[in-house]
Design an enzyme around this catalytic site. Structure first.
Site, PDB file in Angstrom:
ATOM      1  CG  LEU A  21     118.715 -28.025  56.885  1.00  0.00           C
ATOM      2  CD1 LEU A  21     120.090 -28.549  57.266  1.00  0.00           C
ATOM      3  CD2 LEU A  21     118.735 -27.470  55.479  1.00  0.00           C
ATOM      4  CE  LYS A  69     114.238 -30.612  69.697  1.00  0.00           C
ATOM      5  NZ  LYS A  69     115.661 -30.921  69.540  1.00  0.00           N
ATOM      6  CG  ASN A  90     113.828 -35.749  68.251  1.00  0.00           C
ATOM      7  OD1 ASN A  90     113.444 -36.844  68.671  1.00  0.00           O
ATOM      8  ND2 ASN A  90     114.738 -35.642  67.300  1.00  0.00           N
ATOM      9  CG  ASP A 105     117.456 -34.187  69.011  1.00  0.00           C
ATOM     10  OD1 ASP A 105     117.522 -34.152  67.768  1.00  0.00           O
ATOM     11  OD2 ASP A 105     116.718 -33.442  69.679  1.00  0.00           O
ATOM     12  CB  ALA A 132     122.108 -29.578  71.819  1.00  0.00           C
ATOM     13  CE  LYS A 156     120.298 -24.705  81.072  1.00  0.00           C
ATOM     14  NZ  LYS A 156     120.128 -23.684  80.038  1.00  0.00           N
TER      15      LYS A 156
HETATM   16  P1  NAP Z   1     119.661 -24.206  74.608  1.00  0.00           P
HETATM   17  O1  NAP Z   1     118.800 -25.234  75.235  1.00  0.00           O
HETATM   18  O2  NAP Z   1     119.202 -22.781  74.587  1.00  0.00           O
HETATM   19  O3  NAP Z   1     121.094 -24.274  75.344  1.00  0.00           O
HETATM   20  C1  NAP Z   1     122.136 -23.427  74.976  1.00  0.00           C
HETATM   21  C2  NAP Z   1     123.353 -23.718  75.841  1.00  0.00           C
HETATM   22  O4  NAP Z   1     124.451 -22.947  75.332  1.00  0.00           O
HETATM   23  C3  NAP Z   1     123.186 -23.342  77.302  1.00  0.00           C
HETATM   24  O5  NAP Z   1     123.877 -24.263  78.085  1.00  0.00           O
HETATM   25  C4  NAP Z   1     123.826 -21.949  77.355  1.00  0.00           C
HETATM   26  O6  NAP Z   1     124.369 -21.651  78.614  1.00  0.00           O
HETATM   27  C5  NAP Z   1     124.951 -22.103  76.357  1.00  0.00           C
HETATM   28  N1  NAP Z   1     125.335 -20.824  75.751  1.00  0.00           N
HETATM   29  C6  NAP Z   1     124.568 -19.999  75.016  1.00  0.00           C
HETATM   30  N2  NAP Z   1     125.279 -18.937  74.598  1.00  0.00           N
HETATM   31  C7  NAP Z   1     126.535 -19.101  75.083  1.00  0.00           C
HETATM   32  C8  NAP Z   1     127.730 -18.342  75.008  1.00  0.00           C
HETATM   33  N3  NAP Z   1     127.782 -17.187  74.326  1.00  0.00           N
HETATM   34  N4  NAP Z   1     128.834 -18.809  75.619  1.00  0.00           N
HETATM   35  C9  NAP Z   1     128.796 -19.970  76.322  1.00  0.00           C
HETATM   36  N5  NAP Z   1     127.696 -20.734  76.441  1.00  0.00           N
HETATM   37  C10 NAP Z   1     126.578 -20.304  75.826  1.00  0.00           C
HETATM   38  O7  NAP Z   1     119.957 -24.572  73.086  1.00  0.00           O
HETATM   39  P2  NAP Z   1     120.093 -26.032  72.436  1.00  0.00           P
HETATM   40  O8  NAP Z   1     118.780 -26.466  71.934  1.00  0.00           O
HETATM   41  O9  NAP Z   1     120.829 -26.900  73.369  1.00  0.00           O
HETATM   42  O10 NAP Z   1     120.969 -25.709  71.127  1.00  0.00           O
HETATM   43  C11 NAP Z   1     122.326 -25.352  71.264  1.00  0.00           C
HETATM   44  C12 NAP Z   1     123.051 -25.524  69.945  1.00  0.00           C
HETATM   45  O11 NAP Z   1     122.980 -26.875  69.520  1.00  0.00           O
HETATM   46  C13 NAP Z   1     122.490 -24.688  68.784  1.00  0.00           C
HETATM   47  O12 NAP Z   1     123.562 -24.090  68.126  1.00  0.00           O
HETATM   48  C14 NAP Z   1     121.841 -25.690  67.858  1.00  0.00           C
HETATM   49  O13 NAP Z   1     121.988 -25.328  66.513  1.00  0.00           O
HETATM   50  C15 NAP Z   1     122.642 -26.943  68.142  1.00  0.00           C
HETATM   51  N6  NAP Z   1     121.836 -28.152  67.908  1.00  0.00           N
HETATM   52  C16 NAP Z   1     122.226 -28.982  66.903  1.00  0.00           C
HETATM   53  C17 NAP Z   1     121.520 -30.119  66.650  1.00  0.00           C
HETATM   54  C18 NAP Z   1     121.970 -31.023  65.543  1.00  0.00           C
HETATM   55  O14 NAP Z   1     121.232 -31.954  65.177  1.00  0.00           O
HETATM   56  N7  NAP Z   1     123.150 -30.832  64.996  1.00  0.00           N
HETATM   57  C19 NAP Z   1     120.397 -30.464  67.423  1.00  0.00           C
HETATM   58  C20 NAP Z   1     120.024 -29.594  68.461  1.00  0.00           C
HETATM   59  C21 NAP Z   1     120.754 -28.435  68.684  1.00  0.00           C
HETATM   60  P3  NAP Z   1     123.501 -20.985  79.810  1.00  0.00           P
HETATM   61  O15 NAP Z   1     122.909 -22.121  80.558  1.00  0.00           O
HETATM   62  O16 NAP Z   1     124.502 -20.218  80.566  1.00  0.00           O
HETATM   63  O17 NAP Z   1     122.472 -20.105  79.150  1.00  0.00           O
END
Ligand code: NAP
Length: 271
Positions: A21, A69, A90, A105, A132, A156
């Site tokens: 976006l 990142k 970021n 962020d 995040a 982790k």
């Molecule tokens: P990431 O680095 O891949 O981390 C994902 C995290 O979620 C890990 O801790 C993972 O656990 C956990 N996870 C994944 N699938 C899961 C499940 N089914 N059940 C329980 N835990 C689960 O990803 P990220 O960059 O942090 O992004 C995560 C989310 O944040 C995304 O949905 C993204 O859209 C959102 N986000 C939003 C913003 C915003 O500005 N609003 C900014 C950044 C990210 P494990 O360690 O066990 O794999």
């Protein structure tokens, strides 16, 4: 607005970037403020060549998204303190050829929460330990919150908790925790799996404030549950807009039209 030889170029680098976006909101801000600049999306996999391009072409600033990142850090000239602590950049600012990496962020998350709730002296449960989660956790800690981390992969979560001086609990115990705030940083509930939530209905009463970093859909199942339970609800789009607005301030030194950026992004998502 006219594009001419003085037009400045900004952009986002990531892979993929198709759904970002950021071009929508940053170009809107440039246009509204009458700044002669454009912001484009670059889907790149070769990060060092892309940065050589940034230097050679004099691109003024970058947003950086998944998966670059962390890998971008050693390729930049300077890394600001919070970005260093979080371990993720970021935002890149091109200061007369020197590339400075920073992170907005965490600030996006903090501003979104502060708009409706409190941080200092409050306790927060963070679900997740990925990128995040790190931004949210370091931000909340900096603002004086007590933090509990729960992650699907316990080790982790434990590592992140140790790094920031937080408690850690096994994922299976998240239903038993009572804290002021809950922040979901996992993708659970994200489109297309919009009927999923990390917690069952009856548990939402354990929290006063619930934030979901997921913003597709804007109103996740977790936020619907939280609303029914009477919690203060903070959506992920606010975090996204506030981090983008912070980038805009760093690049231009000007105040972006935050409300218009939010409305445009919301309308786009609702489409
Ligand atoms: P990431 O680095 O891949 O981390 C994902 C995290 O979620 C890990 O801790 C993972 O656990 C956990 N996870 C994944 N699938 C899961 C499940 N089914 N059940 C329980 N835990 C689960 O990803 P990220 O960059 O942090 O992004 C995560 C989310 O944040 C995304 O949905 C993204 O859209 C959102 N986000 C939003 C913003 C915003 O500005 N609003 C900014 C950044 C990210 P494990 O360690 O066990 O794999």
């Amino acid at each position: 607005m006219r594009i001419d030889t003085a037009t400045a170029l900004y952009g986002i680098i990531g892979h993929p970037v198709k759904h970002s976006l950021s071009p929508l909101i940053q170009n809107l801000a440039f246009k509204q403020l009458g700044i002669n600049a454009v912001y484009l999306a670059f889907d790149i996999t070769d990060l060092s060549s892309a940065l050589a391009g940034v230097r050679a072409l004099g691109i003024k600033g970058l947003s950086v998204t998944i998966p670059h990142k962390t890998d971008i850090i050693p390729l930049l000239d300077e890394i600001e303190g919070m970005a260093k602590a979080i371990g993720a950049v970021n935002t890149v600012i091109n200061k007369e050829g020197r590339l400075l990496g920073t992170n907005t962020d965490w600030l996006g998350a903090i501003l979104a929460i502060k708009e409706k709730g409190e941080i200092a002296g409050k306790d927060y449960l963070i679900l997740g330990a990925g990128g995040a989660a790190r931004a949210v956790a370091f931000g909340l800690k900096k603002e004086g919150a007590e933090i509990v981390i729960a992650n699907r992969t316990y080790e982790k979560g434990k590592a992140l908790a140790e790094e920031i001086g937080a408690k850690v609990i096994p994922w299976e115990r998240i239903r038993k925790v009572k804290t002021y705030g809950l922040v979901n940083t996992t993708p659970v509930g994200m489109w297309p799996e919009t009927e999923k939530s990390p917690l069952p209905d009856e548990v939402l009463g354990n929290f006063s404030l619930v934030m979901d970093t997921v913003y597709r859909p804007l109103e996740t199942k977790l936020l619907r549950q939280a609303q029914k339970a009477g919690c203060i609800c903070v959506d992920g789009l606010k975090m996204l807009i506030y981090q983008g607005a912070a980038q805009f301030r760093l690049w231009t030194g000007q105040e972006p039209p935050v409300e218009e950026m939010f409305k445009a992004a919301k309308a786009f998502l609702e489409e």
